[in-house]
Design an enzyme around this catalytic site. Structure first.
Site, PDB file in Angstrom:
ATOM      1  N   GLY A 148       0.835  -1.198   0.000  1.00 37.28           N
ATOM      2  CA  GLY A 148       0.000   0.000   0.000  1.00 37.28           C
ATOM      3  C   GLY A 148       0.866   1.243   0.000  1.00 37.28           C
ATOM      4  O   GLY A 148       2.097   1.168   0.075  1.00 37.28           O
ATOM      5  N   SER A 149       0.235   2.404  -0.096  1.00 34.76           N
ATOM      6  CA  SER A 149       0.965   3.664  -0.094  1.00 34.76           C
ATOM      7  C   SER A 149       0.078   4.752   0.497  1.00 34.76           C
ATOM      8  O   SER A 149      -1.101   4.538   0.779  1.00 34.76           O
ATOM      9  CB  SER A 149       1.385   4.042  -1.522  1.00 34.76           C
ATOM     10  N   GLY A 150       0.671   5.945   0.683  1.00 32.64           N
ATOM     11  CA  GLY A 150      -0.092   7.085   1.170  1.00 32.64           C
ATOM     12  C   GLY A 150      -0.542   6.974   2.610  1.00 32.64           C
ATOM     13  O   GLY A 150      -1.470   7.657   3.031  1.00 32.64           O
ATOM     14  N   SER A 151       0.124   6.110   3.392  1.00 29.10           N
ATOM     15  CA  SER A 151      -0.218   5.887   4.807  1.00 29.10           C
ATOM     16  C   SER A 151      -1.614   5.306   5.002  1.00 29.10           C
ATOM     17  O   SER A 151      -2.161   5.355   6.106  1.00 29.10           O
ATOM     18  CB  SER A 151      -0.090   7.188   5.624  1.00 29.10           C
ATOM     19  N   GLY A 166      -4.226   2.844   6.013  1.00 29.26           N
ATOM     20  CA  GLY A 166      -4.246   1.700   6.907  1.00 29.26           C
ATOM     21  C   GLY A 166      -3.097   1.654   7.897  1.00 29.26           C
ATOM     22  O   GLY A 166      -2.945   0.672   8.628  1.00 29.26           O
ATOM     23  N   ARG A 196       9.771   5.453  -6.853  1.00 28.04           N
ATOM     24  CA  ARG A 196       9.013   6.424  -7.646  1.00 28.04           C
ATOM     25  C   ARG A 196       9.298   7.823  -7.121  1.00 28.04           C
ATOM     26  O   ARG A 196       9.942   7.996  -6.074  1.00 28.04           O
ATOM     27  CB  ARG A 196       7.512   6.149  -7.527  1.00 28.04           C
TER      28      ARG A 196
END
Length: 411
Positions: free
Chosen positions: A158-161, A163, A283
């Site tokens: 996942g990404s973007g914090s 969870g 990225r």
């Protein structure tokens, strides 16, 4: 001469416009392949060619690119990060099939799996927090007991914090475990939870192109339990030894993960052990990070990335002259954004950008991740203290109103 096309797998609500504009500036014809092109407003605004295709299906992408290659010269392919960063991995596989410049797809895939990433870094002697992998509540509880609270629970992919939460006691641990294993968190595969030591210390991050460290910044986050950025500053105030230490660990990460092509963003906490790697992202970081690097160092990361994608040298000379700071705007309560105005803020000398991500009439609700941001303010000046003062003055000058959601009794 055939048109030189840049294929963009999916888009990005904030960086996508910069990519298509930079591609055009380089004489490229950007083409977006997306499962839902309508979600990216900038495509129609910039008259960008967009093709509906299942971007989770590599064979479908190959067929589409084969069709396109009959009418244009595909100069390069890249993808944007999504909630699980799968588009970046798929783009790497597409590059490999089309014999185009690109990162190693296997390395990208392993790096995007936080557990696999942790294993590879630890084996190479790169400092990382203690960690365990769990797939059910019993394993989460056992892992946390072995490590002692507080611990961080996060999805392994996942990404973007999304969870990600600090669990300071057994109640918070049980609550967030239930959230992750229930129907509230979207899993694209079987649930895998990383239980991780809470590494405490100042936050830093390094931005790399190829195997060259381009910039190092620092950031403040809002208080736990979530990990949402409040303010980001470039360059980080480091002495020569501290800078070298972070740069050396960054390059060790590239070797351990077999990266070193294109952009990499590495997050650290400076603990009693020195810089501990929190995450390696293969990225460019999202908005407003590239803008800060450009203002502080004169380096355009997006330009450099596209140059590498089409097989050219990135050509990123640095000329550090300013301190650039961004304040991420987060609502102080949930509700409907009635109106917001940054006119006065934008007029302040030293303010480089005031941008809002949401339109009036939009519901805003804090979720404890990147979706909390409703905008940002960026300032730059030769002085760190002056830049901070400009940012604060600009934030104080923003006008707006968020009407709280009605309570049950008011409905």
């Amino acid at each position: 001469m055939a048109t030189r096309a840049l294929i963009l797998v999916e888009g990005h609500p904030r960086l996508g416009l910069q990519y298509v504009q930079t591609a055009k500036r380089l004489g490229l014809h950007p083409i977006t392949l997306s499962a839902d092109p309508a979600q990216y407003d900038y495509l129609s605004a910039e008259n960008v060619e967009a093709i509906h295709v299942d971007t989770d299906n590599l064979d479908s992408l190959i067929r589409e690119c084969t069709r396109l290659s009959s009418s244009c010269d595909i100069a390069g392919v890249t993808g944007f990060s999504r909630a699980d960063e799968s588009a970046c991995v798929t783009a790497a596989k597409l590059c490999r099939y089309l014999n185009l410049p690109g990162p190693n797809p296997t390395s990208m895939e392993r790096c995007c799996d936080k557990f696999a990433q942790r294993q590879l870094l630890a084996r190479a002697g790169v400092p990382v927090p203690a960690y365990r992998l769990a797939s059910n509540a019993t394993e989460v509880e056992r892992s946390a007991a072995e490590m002692t609270l507080p611990v961080i629970l996060k999805p392994a992919v996942g990404s973007g914090s999304c969870g990600v939460r600090l669990c300071r006691n057994v109640d918070e641990l049980a609550e967030h475990t239930a959230y992750l294993l229930g129907n509230k968190h979207l899993w694209r595969s079987s649930p895998r939870i990383l239980v991780e030591e809470f590494a405490q210390g100042l936050y830093y991050e390094a931005d790399i192109m190829g195997d060259e460290v381009i910039s190092i910044g620092t950031a403040e986050l809002w208080p736990p339990p979530h990990f949402v950025f409040r303010e980001v500053t470039y360059p980080a105030p480091l002495n020569d030894n501290e800078y070298k230490c972070i740069a050396d660990v960054s390059l060790a990460c590239l070797r351990a993960l077999d990266l070193g092509w294109g952009p990499t963003n590495i997050e650290f906490r400076w603990t009693k052990r020195g810089p501990v790697v929190i995450e390696v992202n293969p990225r460019i970081p999202g908005t407003p990070w590239p803008e800060l690097v450009r203002l502080a160092y004169g380096v355009d990361l997006i330009y450099g990335h596209i140059k590498v994608v089409i097989g050219d040298e990135p050509d990123l000379p640095r000329r550090q002259s300013h301190t650039a700071t961004a304040r991420l705007l987060v609502p102080d309560h949930d509700g409907i954004l009635d109106w917001i105005d940054g006119t006065r803020a934008a007029a302040i000398s030293g303010v480089a950008e005031v941008k809002f991500y949401v339109e009036p009439g939009t519901p805003v609700a804090r979720k404890g991740n990147y979706r909390d941001y409703i905008g940002h303010v960026i300032a730059a000046s030769p002085s760190c203290a002056r830049t901070e003062a400009i940012v604060q003055r600009a934030v104080d000058s923003i006008d707006g109103l968020i009407t709280p959601f009605p309570t049950l009794g008011e409905q």
